[in-house]
Design an enzyme around this catalytic site. Structure first.
Site, mmCIF file in Angstrom:
data_model
loop_
_atom_site.group_PDB
_atom_site.id
_atom_site.type_symbol
_atom_site.label_atom_id
_atom_site.label_comp_id
_atom_site.label_asym_id
_atom_site.label_seq_id
_atom_site.Cartn_x
_atom_site.Cartn_y
_atom_site.Cartn_z
ATOM 1 N N ASP A 1 1.117 -1.479 0.022
ATOM 2 C CA ASP A 1 -0.247 0.000 -0.318
ATOM 3 C C ASP A 1 0.998 1.434 -0.204
ATOM 4 O O ASP A 1 2.176 0.906 0.198
ATOM 5 C CB ASP A 1 -0.432 0.112 1.327
ATOM 6 C CG ASP A 1 -2.266 0.377 1.011
ATOM 7 O OD1 ASP A 1 -3.431 0.393 1.086
ATOM 8 O OD2 ASP A 1 -2.316 1.744 0.980
ATOM 9 N N ASP B 1 3.555 1.789 -4.574
ATOM 10 C CA ASP B 1 2.966 3.134 -4.956
ATOM 11 C C ASP B 1 2.281 2.426 -6.687
ATOM 12 O O ASP B 1 3.308 2.135 -6.982
ATOM 13 C CB ASP B 1 3.133 4.358 -5.880
ATOM 14 C CG ASP B 1 2.273 5.327 -6.052
ATOM 15 O OD1 ASP B 1 1.395 5.070 -7.027
ATOM 16 O OD2 ASP B 1 2.498 6.338 -5.742
ATOM 17 N N VAL B 2 0.668 1.610 -6.696
ATOM 18 C CA VAL B 2 1.036 0.676 -8.083
ATOM 19 C C VAL B 2 1.568 1.775 -9.555
ATOM 20 O O VAL B 2 1.078 1.224 -10.271
ATOM 21 C CB VAL B 2 -0.282 0.917 -8.166
ATOM 22 C CG1 VAL B 2 -0.937 -0.284 -6.436
ATOM 23 C CG2 VAL B 2 -1.682 1.765 -7.859
ATOM 24 N N TYR C 1 -14.128 7.431 -12.994
ATOM 25 C CA TYR C 1 -13.704 6.417 -12.631
ATOM 26 C C TYR C 1 -14.858 4.790 -13.372
ATOM 27 O O TYR C 1 -13.871 3.562 -13.470
ATOM 28 C CB TYR C 1 -14.564 6.319 -10.757
ATOM 29 C CG TYR C 1 -15.087 5.191 -10.380
ATOM 30 C CD1 TYR C 1 -13.686 4.471 -9.562
ATOM 31 C CD2 TYR C 1 -15.880 4.524 -9.887
ATOM 32 C CE1 TYR C 1 -13.524 4.045 -8.605
ATOM 33 C CE2 TYR C 1 -15.921 3.193 -8.919
ATOM 34 C CZ TYR C 1 -14.300 3.513 -8.628
ATOM 35 O OH TYR C 1 -15.202 1.920 -7.943
ATOM 36 N N LYS D 1 -12.550 1.613 -14.201
ATOM 37 C CA LYS D 1 -13.553 0.186 -14.007
ATOM 38 C C LYS D 1 -13.415 -0.630 -15.623
ATOM 39 O O LYS D 1 -13.859 -1.409 -15.008
ATOM 40 C CB LYS D 1 -14.577 0.418 -12.927
ATOM 41 C CG LYS D 1 -13.370 1.148 -11.499
ATOM 42 C CD LYS D 1 -12.544 0.108 -10.998
ATOM 43 C CE LYS D 1 -12.110 0.629 -9.920
ATOM 44 N NZ LYS D 1 -11.176 -0.340 -9.075
ATOM 45 N N ILE E 1 -19.841 -0.704 -1.469
ATOM 46 C CA ILE E 1 -19.466 -1.888 0.107
ATOM 47 C C ILE E 1 -19.071 -0.915 1.142
ATOM 48 O O ILE E 1 -18.564 -0.058 1.185
ATOM 49 C CB ILE E 1 -17.918 -2.716 -0.303
ATOM 50 C CG1 ILE E 1 -18.427 -3.856 -1.617
ATOM 51 C CG2 ILE E 1 -17.145 -3.480 0.501
ATOM 52 C CD1 ILE E 1 -19.141 -4.251 -1.539
ATOM 53 N N THR F 1 -16.330 0.226 3.443
ATOM 54 C CA THR F 1 -15.147 0.385 3.770
ATOM 55 C C THR F 1 -15.024 2.204 3.702
ATOM 56 O O THR F 1 -15.838 3.016 3.384
ATOM 57 C CB THR F 1 -14.155 0.213 2.332
ATOM 58 O OG1 THR F 1 -14.542 0.920 1.057
ATOM 59 C CG2 THR F 1 -14.794 -1.545 1.915
HETATM 60 P P1 NAP Z 1 -10.444 1.991 0.754
HETATM 61 O O1 NAP Z 1 -10.484 1.351 1.610
HETATM 62 O O2 NAP Z 1 -10.076 3.409 0.367
HETATM 63 O O3 NAP Z 1 -9.056 1.021 0.548
HETATM 64 C C1 NAP Z 1 -8.186 1.200 -0.996
HETATM 65 C C2 NAP Z 1 -6.250 1.555 -0.633
HETATM 66 O O4 NAP Z 1 -5.594 1.933 -1.821
HETATM 67 C C3 NAP Z 1 -5.977 2.646 0.485
HETATM 68 O O5 NAP Z 1 -5.265 1.838 1.242
HETATM 69 C C4 NAP Z 1 -5.080 3.589 -0.696
HETATM 70 O O6 NAP Z 1 -4.471 3.998 0.204
HETATM 71 C C5 NAP Z 1 -4.977 2.682 -0.984
HETATM 72 N N1 NAP Z 1 -4.460 3.315 -2.648
HETATM 73 C C6 NAP Z 1 -4.792 4.606 -2.716
HETATM 74 N N2 NAP Z 1 -3.818 5.071 -4.269
HETATM 75 C C7 NAP Z 1 -2.354 4.190 -4.372
HETATM 76 C C8 NAP Z 1 -2.084 4.098 -4.832
HETATM 77 N N3 NAP Z 1 -1.612 4.564 -5.685
HETATM 78 N N4 NAP Z 1 -0.865 2.426 -4.154
HETATM 79 C C9 NAP Z 1 -1.124 1.893 -3.668
HETATM 80 N N5 NAP Z 1 -2.100 1.248 -2.558
HETATM 81 C C10 NAP Z 1 -2.825 3.140 -3.668
HETATM 82 O O7 NAP Z 1 -11.006 2.052 -0.771
HETATM 83 P P2 NAP Z 1 -12.107 -0.081 -1.424
HETATM 84 O O8 NAP Z 1 -13.638 0.305 -0.988
HETATM 85 O O9 NAP Z 1 -11.489 -0.862 -0.002
HETATM 86 O O10 NAP Z 1 -11.185 -0.448 -2.636
HETATM 87 C C11 NAP Z 1 -10.804 -1.448 -3.096
HETATM 88 C C12 NAP Z 1 -10.849 -1.301 -4.413
HETATM 89 O O11 NAP Z 1 -12.409 -1.961 -5.103
HETATM 90 C C13 NAP Z 1 -10.850 -0.248 -5.148
HETATM 91 O O12 NAP Z 1 -10.517 -0.279 -6.644
HETATM 92 C C14 NAP Z 1 -11.989 0.321 -5.803
HETATM 93 O O13 NAP Z 1 -12.349 1.129 -6.446
HETATM 94 C C15 NAP Z 1 -12.773 -1.243 -5.842
HETATM 95 N N6 NAP Z 1 -13.756 -0.791 -5.683
HETATM 96 C C16 NAP Z 1 -14.644 -0.683 -3.561
HETATM 97 C C17 NAP Z 1 -15.760 -0.310 -4.091
HETATM 98 C C18 NAP Z 1 -16.601 -0.178 -2.920
HETATM 99 O O14 NAP Z 1 -18.687 0.721 -1.985
HETATM 100 N N7 NAP Z 1 -16.072 -0.316 -1.740
HETATM 101 C C19 NAP Z 1 -16.764 -0.616 -5.006
HETATM 102 C C20 NAP Z 1 -16.376 -1.302 -6.312
HETATM 103 C C21 NAP Z 1 -15.448 -1.314 -6.425
HETATM 104 P P3 NAP Z 1 -5.209 5.562 0.707
HETATM 105 O O15 NAP Z 1 -6.478 5.695 1.865
HETATM 106 O O16 NAP Z 1 -3.958 5.977 1.417
HETATM 107 O O17 NAP Z 1 -5.593 6.315 -0.463
#
Ligand code: NAP
Length: 258
Positions: free
Chosen positions: A38, A64-65, A156, A160, A191, A193
């Site tokens: 991360d 950093d991805v 976004y 996606k 979700i 999160t």
């Molecule tokens: P989250 O809790 O914000 O977790 C995402 C993690 O990725 C955070 O720790 C974030 O760090 C980190 N990150 C951001 N930019 C990065 C980078 N350049 N390199 C490495 N790490 C990085 O989000 P989540 O809800 O678990 O989302 C996970 C995935 O699911 C994402 O791809 C999101 O688009 C997808 N998704 C989520 C939902 C939803 O409803 N939650 C729905 C559909 C899809 P920081 O917090 O410091 O930014």
């Protein structure tokens, strides 16, 4: 008791939070060695400390991805430590809203680079490593917004939607090269999160109303839980999914069934 992915080595991007974090915990519980990566170093290290305290094999690596060199370094370190890579979960992502008519090119590129370029770089780095151990499973987190559009999320949704078709093309290429590497995408609805919850920044009472309203957009009447997504990712990572590649898995409480 043996786990469903006993002895496998997994790399998770965005593993310090949300879906990535829940999956890291689930993978470890099911017997995998887990590399949590991360940009959030403090949260990633905290998770790895917790996993180790429970007796799991885990390590944290900063990643950093969008940085191809970092991907190479991280994969190299995992191979050095555990000798192989079997599973990659591309979960790192950002979910910012930008009205189309106001969005700058910089904002567009920030979203598409982390969500889509990051998935490409991770997939490429993982395939190069997985070739050495005759196979693996790559799971890319897309979204319901990789299937349908909504106002204010065009960057976004484009990122996606790109992840969805990139996944299918990568799966076909791996199959054609007979690499025994499966590549699939997962499409969650909303979700609970940090990515979603940070948008509820009004009064406690108003937030409760807004959360309920968002939940009710899903026919099951609630937001999804990160552990529910982790369960699906675990299945795709495991050998139980050995005939599944190039597929998209929707986990959205019926959101896109309407
Ligand atoms: P989250 O809790 O914000 O977790 C995402 C993690 O990725 C955070 O720790 C974030 O760090 C980190 N990150 C951001 N930019 C990065 C980078 N350049 N390199 C490495 N790490 C990085 O989000 P989540 O809800 O678990 O989302 C996970 C995935 O699911 C994402 O791809 C999101 O688009 C997808 N998704 C989520 C939902 C939803 O409803 N939650 C729905 C559909 C899809 P920081 O917090 O410091 O930014």
């Amino acid at each position: 008791m043996s786990g469903r992915i006993d002895g496998k080595v997994a790399l998770i991007s965005g593993g310090a939070s949300g879906i990535g974090l829940a999956t890291a915990e689930r993978f470890a519980d099911e017997g995998a060695k887990v590399a949590v990566t991360d940009i959030n170093i403090a949260k990633g290290q905290e998770l790895v400390t917790e996993l180790r305290e429970k007796g799991h094999d885990a390590l944290f690596l900063e990643l950093d991805v969008v940085d191809a060199n970092s991907w190479r370094a991280v994969v190299g370190k995992i191979q050095e430590e555990w000798g192989r890579l079997d599973i990659l979960l591309n979960s790192a992502g950002i979910g910012r809203a930008h009205p189309l008519l106001e969005m700058t090119l910089e904002e567009w590129r920030q979203t598409t680079s982390i969500n889509l370029d990051g998935t490409f770089l991770g997939t490429q780095a993982a395939i190069r490593a997985m070739k050495d151990n005759n196979g693996g499973s790559i799971i890319n987190i897309s979204s319901v917004l990789g299937l349908i559009g909504l106002p204010n999320v065009s960057a976004y949704a484009a990122s996606k939607g790109g992840v969805r078709l990139f996944t299918k093309a990568a799966a076909m290429e791996c199959a054609e090269l007979e690499l025994n590497i499966r590549v699939n995408s997962v499409h969650p609805g909303y979700i609970e999160t940090p990515m979603v919850m940070r948008r509820f920044n009004k009064s406690e009472e108003q937030n409760a109303i807004d959360i309920k309203e968002l939940g009710q957009q899903h026919p099951l009447g609630r937001l999804g839980q990160r552990e529910e997504v982790a369960g699906l990712v675990l299945y795709l990572a495991s050998d139980e999914a050995s005939f599944i590649t190039g597929s998209e898995f929707v986990i959205d409480g019926g959101y896109t069934a309407k």
